[in-house]
Design a protein around this motif. Structure first.
Motif, mmCIF file in Angstrom:
data_model
loop_
_atom_site.group_PDB
_atom_site.id
_atom_site.type_symbol
_atom_site.label_atom_id
_atom_site.label_comp_id
_atom_site.label_asym_id
_atom_site.label_seq_id
_atom_site.Cartn_x
_atom_site.Cartn_y
_atom_site.Cartn_z
ATOM 1 N N HIS A 164 0.729 -1.320 -0.169
ATOM 2 C CA HIS A 164 -0.192 -0.139 0.030
ATOM 3 C C HIS A 164 0.684 1.392 0.129
ATOM 4 O O HIS A 164 0.648 2.175 -0.794
ATOM 5 C CB HIS A 164 -0.895 -0.066 1.261
ATOM 6 C CG HIS A 164 -1.626 1.218 1.434
ATOM 7 N ND1 HIS A 164 -2.683 1.669 0.587
ATOM 8 C CD2 HIS A 164 -1.720 2.240 2.463
ATOM 9 C CE1 HIS A 164 -3.089 2.931 0.935
ATOM 10 N NE2 HIS A 164 -2.414 3.336 2.147
ATOM 11 N N LYS A 165 1.770 1.569 0.830
ATOM 12 C CA LYS A 165 2.853 2.353 1.113
ATOM 13 C C LYS A 165 3.506 2.765 -0.429
ATOM 14 O O LYS A 165 3.661 3.889 -0.849
ATOM 15 C CB LYS A 165 3.556 2.573 2.167
ATOM 16 C CG LYS A 165 2.786 2.704 3.270
ATOM 17 C CD LYS A 165 3.429 2.754 4.805
ATOM 18 C CE LYS A 165 2.932 2.801 5.964
ATOM 19 N NZ LYS A 165 3.860 2.758 7.125
ATOM 20 N N ALA A 166 4.164 1.583 -0.732
ATOM 21 C CA ALA A 166 4.888 1.817 -2.083
ATOM 22 C C ALA A 166 4.012 2.008 -3.372
ATOM 23 O O ALA A 166 4.604 2.640 -4.369
ATOM 24 C CB ALA A 166 5.669 0.359 -2.137
ATOM 25 N N GLN A 167 2.962 1.670 -3.403
ATOM 26 C CA GLN A 167 2.033 1.771 -4.593
ATOM 27 C C GLN A 167 0.704 1.930 -4.441
ATOM 28 O O GLN A 167 -0.324 1.188 -4.451
ATOM 29 C CB GLN A 167 2.277 0.162 -5.339
ATOM 30 C CG GLN A 167 3.380 -0.314 -5.830
ATOM 31 C CD GLN A 167 3.321 -1.286 -6.816
ATOM 32 O OE1 GLN A 167 3.328 -1.238 -8.195
ATOM 33 N NE2 GLN A 167 3.677 -2.473 -6.413
ATOM 34 N N PRO A 168 0.288 3.173 -3.824
ATOM 35 C CA PRO A 168 -1.161 3.486 -3.415
ATOM 36 C C PRO A 168 -1.982 3.557 -4.471
ATOM 37 O O PRO A 168 -3.077 3.477 -4.275
ATOM 38 C CB PRO A 168 -0.669 5.030 -2.828
ATOM 39 C CG PRO A 168 0.294 5.330 -3.249
ATOM 40 C CD PRO A 168 1.602 4.195 -3.541
ATOM 41 N N GLU A 169 -1.365 3.788 -5.823
ATOM 42 C CA GLU A 169 -2.211 3.848 -6.794
ATOM 43 C C GLU A 169 -2.795 2.524 -7.258
ATOM 44 O O GLU A 169 -4.025 2.269 -7.809
ATOM 45 C CB GLU A 169 -1.621 4.288 -7.906
ATOM 46 C CG GLU A 169 -0.542 3.705 -8.819
ATOM 47 C CD GLU A 169 0.941 3.726 -7.986
ATOM 48 O OE1 GLU A 169 1.854 2.909 -8.581
ATOM 49 O OE2 GLU A 169 0.887 4.347 -6.801
ATOM 50 N N HIS A 170 -2.128 1.493 -7.120
ATOM 51 C CA HIS A 170 -2.613 0.251 -7.494
ATOM 52 C C HIS A 170 -3.106 -0.670 -6.190
ATOM 53 O O HIS A 170 -4.106 -1.377 -6.317
ATOM 54 C CB HIS A 170 -1.597 -0.780 -7.740
ATOM 55 C CG HIS A 170 -0.823 -0.298 -9.275
ATOM 56 N ND1 HIS A 170 -1.563 0.018 -10.211
ATOM 57 C CD2 HIS A 170 0.353 0.045 -9.621
ATOM 58 C CE1 HIS A 170 -0.814 0.411 -11.335
ATOM 59 N NE2 HIS A 170 0.423 0.328 -10.954
ATOM 60 N N PHE A 171 -2.700 -0.078 -4.972
ATOM 61 C CA PHE A 171 -3.201 -1.022 -3.841
ATOM 62 C C PHE A 171 -3.877 -0.118 -2.743
ATOM 63 O O PHE A 171 -3.418 0.056 -1.618
ATOM 64 C CB PHE A 171 -2.034 -1.821 -2.873
ATOM 65 C CG PHE A 171 -1.635 -3.027 -3.976
ATOM 66 C CD1 PHE A 171 -1.967 -4.061 -4.081
ATOM 67 C CD2 PHE A 171 -0.311 -2.385 -4.794
ATOM 68 C CE1 PHE A 171 -1.462 -4.916 -4.832
ATOM 69 C CE2 PHE A 171 0.263 -3.635 -5.491
ATOM 70 C CZ PHE A 171 -0.204 -4.653 -5.778
ATOM 71 N N ALA A 172 -4.743 0.709 -3.282
ATOM 72 C CA ALA A 172 -5.303 1.835 -2.527
ATOM 73 C C ALA A 172 -6.219 1.429 -1.363
ATOM 74 O O ALA A 172 -6.237 1.894 -0.186
ATOM 75 C CB ALA A 172 -6.264 2.837 -3.336
ATOM 76 N N SER A 173 -6.803 0.090 -1.481
ATOM 77 C CA SER A 173 -7.475 -0.439 -0.436
ATOM 78 C C SER A 173 -7.475 -2.008 -0.706
ATOM 79 O O SER A 173 -7.082 -2.498 -1.589
ATOM 80 C CB SER A 173 -8.879 -0.027 -0.542
ATOM 81 O OG SER A 173 -9.585 -0.454 -1.792
ATOM 82 N N ILE A 174 -8.121 -2.948 0.196
ATOM 83 C CA ILE A 174 -8.271 -4.028 0.047
ATOM 84 C C ILE A 174 -9.166 -4.761 -1.005
ATOM 85 O O ILE A 174 -8.706 -5.514 -1.739
ATOM 86 C CB ILE A 174 -8.834 -4.784 1.511
ATOM 87 C CG1 ILE A 174 -7.654 -4.719 2.620
ATOM 88 C CG2 ILE A 174 -9.150 -6.209 1.203
ATOM 89 C CD1 ILE A 174 -8.282 -5.168 3.936
ATOM 90 N N PHE A 175 -10.196 -3.794 -1.411
ATOM 91 C CA PHE A 175 -10.904 -4.074 -2.471
ATOM 92 C C PHE A 175 -10.174 -4.035 -3.767
ATOM 93 O O PHE A 175 -10.462 -4.715 -4.710
ATOM 94 C CB PHE A 175 -12.066 -3.106 -2.686
ATOM 95 C CG PHE A 175 -13.002 -3.353 -1.511
ATOM 96 C CD1 PHE A 175 -13.987 -4.528 -1.501
ATOM 97 C CD2 PHE A 175 -13.151 -2.489 -0.362
ATOM 98 C CE1 PHE A 175 -14.944 -4.772 -0.505
ATOM 99 C CE2 PHE A 175 -14.056 -2.710 0.798
ATOM 100 C CZ PHE A 175 -14.709 -3.793 0.502
ATOM 101 N N ASP A 176 -9.255 -3.046 -3.898
ATOM 102 C CA ASP A 176 -8.521 -2.750 -5.172
ATOM 103 C C ASP A 176 -7.260 -3.957 -5.070
ATOM 104 O O ASP A 176 -7.126 -4.557 -6.501
ATOM 105 C CB ASP A 176 -7.794 -1.382 -4.982
ATOM 106 C CG ASP A 176 -8.435 -0.372 -5.046
ATOM 107 O OD1 ASP A 176 -9.233 -0.289 -6.068
ATOM 108 O OD2 ASP A 176 -8.430 0.716 -4.419
#
Length: 238
Positions: A164-176
């Motif tokens: 999440h911290k490294a790639q917030p655009e791809h792993f913005a949430s658990i749903f993403d």
């Protein structure tokens, strides 16, 4: 009268029943082929008209078959809401929904014509055995699906905390993160979303190993159930 219809529609032991079964199978394949041909671009109006007439003929036969099956069924409501009853209904429903209607939203329902392929299960012996195998192993299959859903969620939660911290655009949430979890556990790996942290890569390795096992488990379940179904059919014939 009902017994005569049963001899034609449900029986495979007499010549008329076998001919009827073959005719329905041919019409199903013809209907599926015409459905595919309708998607071809730049078809001549005359060709489209021919395809429409073929569709009308196929639907007419399927409708008559559906009505007769309801007529000869001992428990009519049970047949209507059974697997094959629903398949037979969905096979003809799209045609009657779009007749005389230009609404594109309704025409989109024509994809339901693909349910006609499932009608082949009733008439094809090998497919019928496969269907029996699925029914016989349904508890194991449901258990496998339930466990798989839990693993997908677990994988989504894990990769979220790693990436999440490294790639917030791809792993913005658990749903993403669920998309990554699904394509990883199924070993598809499109490459559009992938971990870049050390922890994420190590976690992905273990998820991939689990994914390989997930792919193999249903194969074993269905294979075992199919073998039992074939053996049961042979014992019934003997």
């Amino acid at each position: 009268m009902k017994e005569k219809f049963r001899d034609v529609i449900d029986s495979r032991e007499n010549r008329v029943g076998r001919i009827f079964s073959l005719v329905i199978q041919v019409l199903i394949m013809v209907s599926v082929i015409t459905f595919s041909m309708e998607t071809l671009p730049d078809l001549e109006p005359q060709t489209r008209a021919i395809l429409h007439y073929i569709e009308v003929f196929c639907v007419l036969i399927f409708t008559i078959e559906y009505i007769i099956r309801i007529y000869i069924a001992e428990h009519k409501l049970r047949f209507i809401f059974s697997f094959f009853g629903i398949v037979d209904f969905l096979a003809i429903l799209p045609f009657y929904l779009v007749v005389g209607v230009d609404l594109r939203s309704l025409r989109a329902l024509r994809f339901l014509r693909l349910f006609r392929i499932l009608k082949l299960v009733r008439y094809n012996r090998a497919m019928n055995q496969f269907s029996r195998a699925i029914k016989g192993a349904k508890e194991q299959i449901f258990l496998f699906i339930f466990i798989t859903l839990i693993l997908i969620y677990f994988a989504a939660v894990g990769i979220y905390y790693f990436e999440h911290k490294a790639q917030p655009e791809h792993f913005a949430s658990i749903f993403d993160s669920l998309w990554w979890a699904i394509i990883t556990l199924t070993t598809v790996g499109y490459g559009d979303v992938y971990p870049i942290t050390v922890g994420g890569k190590v976690f992905t390795f273990f998820i991939l190993m689990i994914g390989l096992g997930i792919v193999a488990i249903p194969t074993g379940i269905i294979s075992s159930a199919l073998t039992n179904s074939v053996d049961k059919s042979k014992s019934e014939e003997n």
